[in-house]
Design a protein around this motif. Structure first.
Motif, PDB file in Angstrom:
ATOM      1  N   THR A 189       0.925  -1.065  -0.074  1.00 47.40           N
ATOM      2  CA  THR A 189       0.191   0.014   0.049  1.00 47.40           C
ATOM      3  C   THR A 189       0.904   1.276  -0.075  1.00 47.40           C
ATOM      4  O   THR A 189       2.026   1.185   0.685  1.00 47.40           O
ATOM      5  N   GLU A 222      -4.470   5.066  -0.560  1.00 47.73           N
ATOM      6  CA  GLU A 222      -4.689   3.608   0.032  1.00 47.73           C
ATOM      7  C   GLU A 222      -4.369   3.876   1.523  1.00 47.73           C
ATOM      8  O   GLU A 222      -5.089   2.988   2.008  1.00 47.73           O
ATOM      9  N   LYS A 253     -11.146   2.518   4.848  1.00 48.32           N
ATOM     10  CA  LYS A 253      -9.755   2.792   4.242  1.00 48.32           C
ATOM     11  C   LYS A 253      -8.802   3.308   5.484  1.00 48.32           C
ATOM     12  O   LYS A 253      -9.211   4.169   6.135  1.00 48.32           O
TER      13      LYS A 253
END
Length: 301
Positions: A189, A222, A253
């Motif tokens: 990420t 992300e 998230k």
């Protein structure tokens, strides 16, 4: 004037050439060649094949699958004559120099994750680009070993919200940067860093009628680091701090948030709904209170 029909109207040198008769073209002849009779498939014995085909469509597919399986078996059971070993380090024997498919895939994934670490570091402020759990400077920048251990444990795949609190200078932003880099390396990420004040002022600095780029990037990232929550003014016109946290909480998230204020000041300052979304206990939620050893005891006295 009377012209004698027996006389030529053409001069002696101008008389037309006599017409020549064209010979008729020979008629084309067609020879009928009968098609060869159909023949059955050599593998299954059925079907009607023409020309040079030897296998029906179904058998051709089966032969391709069998050939592929045979090649895989040959790779798995390399003959003793194969002396080349996979360069990826798995020890698999190959028929020539190179890397096996599994190691190639692993190397591509590792390269992608290293690139994500670099992208995460790009967004970090200059004074925290060095930050990493493996860095020797970490022990001097963050003296709370328990907080470091808790931050390392929080980097798992189920990470949702990590809130770091503590006095100024204890290393909250440093730990946030370390977590973001570890997540990029282990889970691929890309972390995006932004301060609460940047989210507060972002919309006032954008063109009318369009969302601020920094707000869009904060919502879509992300992994998002919001640094110094509480240094902003939630009453500032157009502040996007609440919107970003609400949007990311609804979309599940992950966020890493460092506090500029005490944890007990969040709800009075931002409201109960914001406080619940930020601090509500759930899977993947981690609260880390970073302490500066020696200083906290002095303040307590």
């Amino acid at each position: 004037m009377i012209v004698d029909e027996t006389e030529s109207v053409w001069g002696d040198d101008e008389s037309p050439e006599p017409e020549t008769e064209l010979e008729p073209e020979p008629a084309e002849t067609y020879v009928h060649v009968p098609a060869p009779p159909p023949h059955p498939c050599e593998r299954c014995g059925t079907g009607r094949l023409y020309g040079t085909e030897t296998h029906c469509y179904g058998c051709r597919q089966l032969v391709s699958i069998e050939d592929f399986k045979a090649k895989m078996v040959a790779l798995a059971r390399a003959p003793e004559s194969w002396t080349d070993v996979c360069a990826g380090g798995c020890g698999m024997k190959l028929s020539g120099a190179g890397t096996c498919p599994d190691c190639e895939a692993r190397q591509r994934e590792e390269s992608r994750r290293r690139g994500n670490v670099g992208a995460t570091q790009y967004y970090l402020p200059a004074r925290h680009k060095w930050a990493a759990f493996e860095a020797p400077e970490l022990a001097t920048r963050v003296r709370d070993k328990a907080a470091i251990e808790k931050a390392v444990a929080a980097c798992g795949a189920s990470m949702d919200r990590i809130v770091l609190s503590g006095l100024p200078g204890v290393g909250k932003t440093t730990l946030a940067a370390c977590i973001a880099k570890r997540r990029a390396l282990e889970h691929g990420t890309v972390g995006r860093y932004v301060t609460a004040r940047q989210l507060m002022l972002g919309r006032s600095q954008s063109s009318l009628g369009s969302e601020a780029t920094i707000v869009e990037e904060a919502i879509d990232a992300e992994l998002l680091i919001i640094d110094d929550l509480g240094a902003d003014d939630p009453q500032h016109h157009g502040s996007a701090v609440l919107d970003v946290v609400y949007e990311r909480f609804a979309a599940e998230k992950p966020m890493i948030i460092t506090l500029y204020i005490g944890i007990d000041e969040i709800e009075p300052r931002y409201g109960g709904g914001f406080g619940r979304r930020l601090l509500e206990p759930a899977a993947g939620h981690v609260y880390i209170d970073v302490r500066k050893l020696g200083l906290v005891q002095a303040v307590a006295k």
